[in-house]
Design an enzyme around this catalytic site. Sequence first.
Site, PDB file in Angstrom:
ATOM      1  N   ILE A 108      55.049  -5.158  39.013  1.00 48.38           N
ATOM      2  CA  ILE A 108      56.040  -4.254  40.275  1.00 48.38           C
ATOM      3  C   ILE A 108      55.363  -2.946  40.529  1.00 48.38           C
ATOM      4  O   ILE A 108      55.485  -2.282  42.002  1.00 48.38           O
ATOM      5  CB  ILE A 108      57.709  -3.842  39.587  1.00 48.38           C
ATOM      6  CG1 ILE A 108      58.163  -2.628  40.470  1.00 48.38           C
ATOM      7  CG2 ILE A 108      57.090  -2.646  38.476  1.00 48.38           C
ATOM      8  CD1 ILE A 108      59.687  -3.075  40.013  1.00 48.38           C
ATOM      9  N   TYR A 109      54.632  -2.911  39.894  1.00 41.68           N
ATOM     10  CA  TYR A 109      53.421  -1.681  40.546  1.00 41.68           C
ATOM     11  C   TYR A 109      52.835  -1.850  42.029  1.00 41.68           C
ATOM     12  O   TYR A 109      52.057  -3.002  41.553  1.00 41.68           O
ATOM     13  CB  TYR A 109      52.070  -1.321  39.147  1.00 41.68           C
ATOM     14  CG  TYR A 109      52.411  -0.814  38.053  1.00 41.68           C
ATOM     15  CD1 TYR A 109      53.735  -0.352  37.911  1.00 41.68           C
ATOM     16  CD2 TYR A 109      51.487  -0.312  36.868  1.00 41.68           C
ATOM     17  CE1 TYR A 109      54.144  -0.092  35.990  1.00 41.68           C
ATOM     18  CE2 TYR A 109      51.699  -0.430  35.196  1.00 41.68           C
ATOM     19  CZ  TYR A 109      52.667  -0.180  35.612  1.00 41.68           C
ATOM     20  OH  TYR A 109      53.459   0.241  34.319  1.00 41.68           O
ATOM     21  N   SER A 110      52.708  -1.212  42.760  1.00 42.63           N
ATOM     22  CA  SER A 110      52.796  -0.987  44.275  1.00 42.63           C
ATOM     23  C   SER A 110      53.048  -2.383  44.788  1.00 42.63           C
ATOM     24  O   SER A 110      52.289  -2.933  45.574  1.00 42.63           O
ATOM     25  CB  SER A 110      51.509  -0.832  43.842  1.00 42.63           C
ATOM     26  OG  SER A 110      50.898   0.182  43.684  1.00 42.63           O
TER      27      SER A 110
END
Length: 349
Positions: free
Chosen positions: A61-63
């Site tokens: 989900i990061y960036s």
Amino acid sequence: MRYKKFGNTGLFVSELCLGTMTFGGEDGMWSQIGRLQQEDAERLIGRSLDAGINFIDTADIYSGGRSEIITGQALKNLQVPRDKVVIATKVFGETGSKGPNSRGMSRYHIMDGVKASLERLQLDHIDLYQIHGFDPATPMEETLRALDTLVQQGHVRYIGVSNWAAWQIMKALGISERLGLARFESLQAYYTIAGRDLEREIAPLLASESVGLMVWSPLAGGLLSGKYGRNTQAEEGSRRTTFDFPPVKLDRAYDCIDVMREIGERKGVSVAQIALAWLLHQKVVTSVIIGAKRVDQLDDNIAATGVSLGEEELAALDKVSALPAEYPGWMLERLGVYRRQQLAESSAK
């Protein structure tokens, strides 16, 4: 750099882990956390590897997946041997096209999630695959069976969990033992000298069941970096001024910063190094996740591995950061005095 045994396994990881949440942010919340693109990210990864860090943590989900893409490409561009680095990522949040099954801990989402992460990372397996949050809609047994399938297939080596309560972790460990499934070997959790809530229930559980602890946000979102204080105004654009997370009781945090600043000045090191060193002195901690936007920030964090805190310094830090007594903790403490004394006397003979 020291290396610690990971959970109840034969794997050893560096006491510092490079976090990649600052990679790839382009808009929204992620742009406030970090906007590092390929070249800058490779510089940080290369510096971390040179310092002996063998552990890198990211998440799908990061960036919006950009962090995994940048991390995977960096490992390829830097020609990092696969057996020299332990790669961890996570699954839970919404990625890709939106829909009723695009998040959570169902077998459906996990199986799709691991394939997407492997593709973004350009890897044939993930060393540590972590559940990023608790899913009240999915039976725990379904989640654990899906993760065990990934381990049996070789797509994942070990599994872990993040941001779960003690009872949830213990229930999962019981299910895994009863059914003969791969078990959670680690918890990734928030823990700082200014936020020691984990010590109430979770830390004793981890010690009892030999589950490793990976610490996220060890500087409380930058609050313990040394840029903040009771009478200190942070520079414009600092993370805490734009993204006030995780929540912290400021009065207690400022008291901690005052003491850490005094110790840091005596030792000639930064407040951030004292905050990280305190964590590295806690027996329950396996690895502390550090994130940076610049190489000088990374170097300062890495230098914390060389900071030794004496008994008096640890006692001063423990006193200023102590949690208020809570039930049943104070009752357990009271009732166990005599038996603890017996144990101490017997072990001293």
